[in-house]
Design a protein around this motif. Sequence first.
Motif, PDB file in Angstrom:
ATOM      1  N   PHE A  45       0.944  -1.577   0.016  1.00  0.00           N
ATOM      2  CA  PHE A  45       0.221  -0.192  -0.052  1.00  0.00           C
ATOM      3  C   PHE A  45       1.039   1.154   0.122  1.00  0.00           C
ATOM      4  O   PHE A  45       1.083   2.278  -0.731  1.00  0.00           O
ATOM      5  CB  PHE A  45      -0.663  -0.011   1.143  1.00  0.00           C
ATOM      6  N   LYS A  46       1.903   1.346   0.484  1.00  0.00           N
ATOM      7  CA  LYS A  46       2.699   2.207   0.562  1.00  0.00           C
ATOM      8  C   LYS A  46       3.323   2.711  -0.692  1.00  0.00           C
ATOM      9  O   LYS A  46       3.594   3.635  -0.931  1.00  0.00           O
ATOM     10  CB  LYS A  46       3.943   2.040   1.829  1.00  0.00           C
ATOM     11  N   ARG A  47       3.793   1.390  -1.333  1.00  0.00           N
ATOM     12  CA  ARG A  47       4.423   2.117  -2.121  1.00  0.00           C
ATOM     13  C   ARG A  47       3.778   2.216  -3.721  1.00  0.00           C
ATOM     14  O   ARG A  47       4.309   3.045  -4.194  1.00  0.00           O
ATOM     15  CB  ARG A  47       5.028   0.184  -2.414  1.00  0.00           C
ATOM     16  N   GLU A  48       2.266   2.128  -3.104  1.00  0.00           N
ATOM     17  CA  GLU A  48       1.409   2.520  -4.347  1.00  0.00           C
ATOM     18  C   GLU A  48       0.159   2.036  -4.328  1.00  0.00           C
ATOM     19  O   GLU A  48      -0.134   1.037  -4.100  1.00  0.00           O
ATOM     20  CB  GLU A  48       2.306   1.788  -5.812  1.00  0.00           C
ATOM     21  N   HIS A  49      -0.706   3.336  -4.391  1.00  0.00           N
ATOM     22  CA  HIS A  49      -1.816   2.700  -4.627  1.00  0.00           C
ATOM     23  C   HIS A  49      -2.805   3.713  -4.965  1.00  0.00           C
ATOM     24  O   HIS A  49      -2.616   4.884  -5.900  1.00  0.00           O
ATOM     25  CB  HIS A  49      -2.480   2.867  -2.746  1.00  0.00           C
ATOM     26  N   ILE A  50      -4.229   3.627  -4.752  1.00  0.00           N
ATOM     27  CA  ILE A  50      -5.418   4.152  -5.729  1.00  0.00           C
ATOM     28  C   ILE A  50      -5.308   5.309  -5.262  1.00  0.00           C
ATOM     29  O   ILE A  50      -5.607   5.142  -3.401  1.00  0.00           O
ATOM     30  CB  ILE A  50      -6.859   3.298  -5.877  1.00  0.00           C
ATOM     31  N   PRO A  51      -5.034   6.771  -5.459  1.00  0.00           N
ATOM     32  CA  PRO A  51      -5.623   7.528  -4.062  1.00  0.00           C
ATOM     33  C   PRO A  51      -6.626   7.490  -3.634  1.00  0.00           C
ATOM     34  O   PRO A  51      -7.927   7.527  -4.357  1.00  0.00           O
ATOM     35  CB  PRO A  51      -5.243   8.764  -5.561  1.00  0.00           C
ATOM     36  N   GLY A  52      -6.748   8.451  -2.498  1.00  0.00           N
ATOM     37  CA  GLY A  52      -7.386   8.101  -1.238  1.00  0.00           C
ATOM     38  C   GLY A  52      -7.951   7.009  -0.264  1.00  0.00           C
ATOM     39  O   GLY A  52      -8.975   6.347  -0.089  1.00  0.00           O
ATOM     40  N   ALA A  53      -7.200   5.276  -1.642  1.00  0.00           N
ATOM     41  CA  ALA A  53      -7.549   4.474  -0.871  1.00  0.00           C
ATOM     42  C   ALA A  53      -7.357   4.469   0.698  1.00  0.00           C
ATOM     43  O   ALA A  53      -5.956   5.135   1.518  1.00  0.00           O
ATOM     44  CB  ALA A  53      -6.930   3.166  -1.232  1.00  0.00           C
TER      45      ALA A  53
ATOM     46  N   ASN B  33     -16.172  -5.220  -5.962  1.00  0.00           N
ATOM     47  CA  ASN B  33     -14.667  -5.147  -6.153  1.00  0.00           C
ATOM     48  C   ASN B  33     -14.209  -5.090  -7.322  1.00  0.00           C
ATOM     49  O   ASN B  33     -14.837  -4.979  -8.863  1.00  0.00           O
ATOM     50  CB  ASN B  33     -14.680  -7.233  -5.928  1.00  0.00           C
ATOM     51  N   ILE B  34     -12.884  -4.518  -7.702  1.00  0.00           N
ATOM     52  CA  ILE B  34     -11.983  -4.020  -8.732  1.00  0.00           C
ATOM     53  C   ILE B  34     -11.761  -5.496  -9.982  1.00  0.00           C
ATOM     54  O   ILE B  34     -10.535  -6.343  -9.173  1.00  0.00           O
ATOM     55  CB  ILE B  34     -10.702  -3.100  -8.280  1.00  0.00           C
ATOM     56  N   LEU B  35     -12.392  -6.106 -10.770  1.00  0.00           N
ATOM     57  CA  LEU B  35     -11.767  -7.040 -11.578  1.00  0.00           C
ATOM     58  C   LEU B  35     -10.110  -6.382 -12.083  1.00  0.00           C
ATOM     59  O   LEU B  35      -9.658  -5.772 -12.196  1.00  0.00           O
ATOM     60  CB  LEU B  35     -12.858  -7.067 -13.004  1.00  0.00           C
ATOM     61  N   GLY B  36      -9.485  -7.890 -11.114  1.00  0.00           N
ATOM     62  CA  GLY B  36      -8.209  -8.344 -11.494  1.00  0.00           C
ATOM     63  C   GLY B  36      -7.473  -7.308 -10.634  1.00  0.00           C
ATOM     64  O   GLY B  36      -6.165  -7.372 -10.760  1.00  0.00           O
ATOM     65  N   GLY B  37      -7.780  -6.320  -9.927  1.00  0.00           N
ATOM     66  CA  GLY B  37      -7.416  -5.283  -9.025  1.00  0.00           C
ATOM     67  C   GLY B  37      -6.497  -4.943  -9.016  1.00  0.00           C
ATOM     68  O   GLY B  37      -6.597  -4.182 -10.183  1.00  0.00           O
ATOM     69  N   PHE B  38      -4.917  -4.644  -7.919  1.00  0.00           N
ATOM     70  CA  PHE B  38      -4.397  -3.544  -8.485  1.00  0.00           C
ATOM     71  C   PHE B  38      -3.824  -3.626  -9.596  1.00  0.00           C
ATOM     72  O   PHE B  38      -3.054  -2.524 -10.213  1.00  0.00           O
ATOM     73  CB  PHE B  38      -3.936  -3.898  -7.634  1.00  0.00           C
ATOM     74  N   VAL B  39      -3.532  -4.770  -9.542  1.00  0.00           N
ATOM     75  CA  VAL B  39      -2.556  -5.509 -11.230  1.00  0.00           C
ATOM     76  C   VAL B  39      -3.633  -3.796 -12.699  1.00  0.00           C
ATOM     77  O   VAL B  39      -2.867  -4.098 -13.643  1.00  0.00           O
ATOM     78  CB  VAL B  39      -2.086  -6.455 -11.223  1.00  0.00           C
TER      79      VAL B  39
ATOM     80  N   LYS C 157      -3.430  -1.268 -12.783  1.00  0.00           N
ATOM     81  CA  LYS C 157      -1.851   0.001 -13.290  1.00  0.00           C
ATOM     82  C   LYS C 157      -2.009  -0.383 -13.557  1.00  0.00           C
ATOM     83  O   LYS C 157      -1.668   0.439 -15.116  1.00  0.00           O
ATOM     84  CB  LYS C 157      -0.977  -1.171 -11.569  1.00  0.00           C
ATOM     85  N   ILE C 158      -2.364  -1.395 -15.417  1.00  0.00           N
ATOM     86  CA  ILE C 158      -2.366  -1.768 -16.223  1.00  0.00           C
ATOM     87  C   ILE C 158      -3.152  -0.448 -17.212  1.00  0.00           C
ATOM     88  O   ILE C 158      -2.775  -0.836 -18.793  1.00  0.00           O
ATOM     89  CB  ILE C 158      -2.510  -3.544 -16.765  1.00  0.00           C
ATOM     90  N   SER C 159      -3.979  -0.425 -16.397  1.00  0.00           N
ATOM     91  CA  SER C 159      -5.292   0.127 -17.049  1.00  0.00           C
ATOM     92  C   SER C 159      -4.332   1.853 -17.221  1.00  0.00           C
ATOM     93  O   SER C 159      -5.293   2.896 -17.632  1.00  0.00           O
ATOM     94  CB  SER C 159      -6.534   0.026 -16.724  1.00  0.00           C
ATOM     95  N   LYS C 160      -3.973   1.996 -16.574  1.00  0.00           N
ATOM     96  CA  LYS C 160      -2.778   3.283 -16.793  1.00  0.00           C
ATOM     97  C   LYS C 160      -3.822   4.190 -15.892  1.00  0.00           C
ATOM     98  O   LYS C 160      -4.006   5.164 -16.120  1.00  0.00           O
ATOM     99  CB  LYS C 160      -2.842   3.593 -17.636  1.00  0.00           C
ATOM    100  N   LEU C 161      -4.640   4.172 -14.961  1.00  0.00           N
ATOM    101  CA  LEU C 161      -5.025   5.158 -13.323  1.00  0.00           C
ATOM    102  C   LEU C 161      -4.679   5.222 -13.153  1.00  0.00           C
ATOM    103  O   LEU C 161      -3.615   4.777 -12.762  1.00  0.00           O
ATOM    104  CB  LEU C 161      -6.384   4.012 -13.489  1.00  0.00           C
ATOM    105  N   PRO C 162      -4.618   6.293 -12.538  1.00  0.00           N
ATOM    106  CA  PRO C 162      -4.183   7.424 -11.424  1.00  0.00           C
ATOM    107  C   PRO C 162      -3.145   6.885  -9.973  1.00  0.00           C
ATOM    108  O   PRO C 162      -4.307   5.801  -8.999  1.00  0.00           O
ATOM    109  CB  PRO C 162      -5.086   8.218 -10.550  1.00  0.00           C
ATOM    110  N   LEU C 163      -2.138   6.536  -9.549  1.00  0.00           N
ATOM    111  CA  LEU C 163      -1.440   6.158  -8.585  1.00  0.00           C
ATOM    112  C   LEU C 163      -0.716   6.931  -7.635  1.00  0.00           C
ATOM    113  O   LEU C 163      -0.279   7.617  -8.281  1.00  0.00           O
ATOM    114  CB  LEU C 163      -0.408   4.913  -9.444  1.00  0.00           C
ATOM    115  N   THR C 164      -1.000   6.588  -6.301  1.00  0.00           N
ATOM    116  CA  THR C 164      -0.187   7.433  -5.931  1.00  0.00           C
ATOM    117  C   THR C 164       0.035   6.838  -4.766  1.00  0.00           C
ATOM    118  O   THR C 164       0.388   5.501  -4.434  1.00  0.00           O
ATOM    119  CB  THR C 164      -0.807   8.315  -4.684  1.00  0.00           C
TER     120      THR C 164
END
Length: 110
Positions: free
Chosen positions: A33-41, A91-97, A100-107
């Motif tokens: 989570f600390k390394r990378e996560h969806i903003p606001g999570a 639940n997000i299909l395919g989760g965090f992976v 990330k592959i979808s190039k959606l925002p990360l923090t």
Amino acid sequence: MGEFITITPESARELIEKEPEITILDIRPNADFKREHIPGAVNLDYDGHQFQSKVEKLDKNQPYIIYCKSGVRGGYFMEKMRESGFVGAYNILGGFVAWKISKLPLTSEE
């Protein structure tokens, strides 16, 4: 609301934009989570054993978007939320992976 379904990362992003009050739960280990996560999570490290005690702290009257690393644990967690009387969860299909592959925002926190 009142749904318990798995949605694509793109649909999850649309839902986050449309419903800014929705809680995003990252159930991966805290280090990930600390390394990378969806903003606001919010991180709720889920190992399967402490589910009940962790879930009791959550507000059952509001909807959640949940994700794990690949989507499998997220689906299991979502079912547990349904059984515990929550109003709704996605639940997000395919989760965090997949996010990330979808190039959606990360923090990150590092």
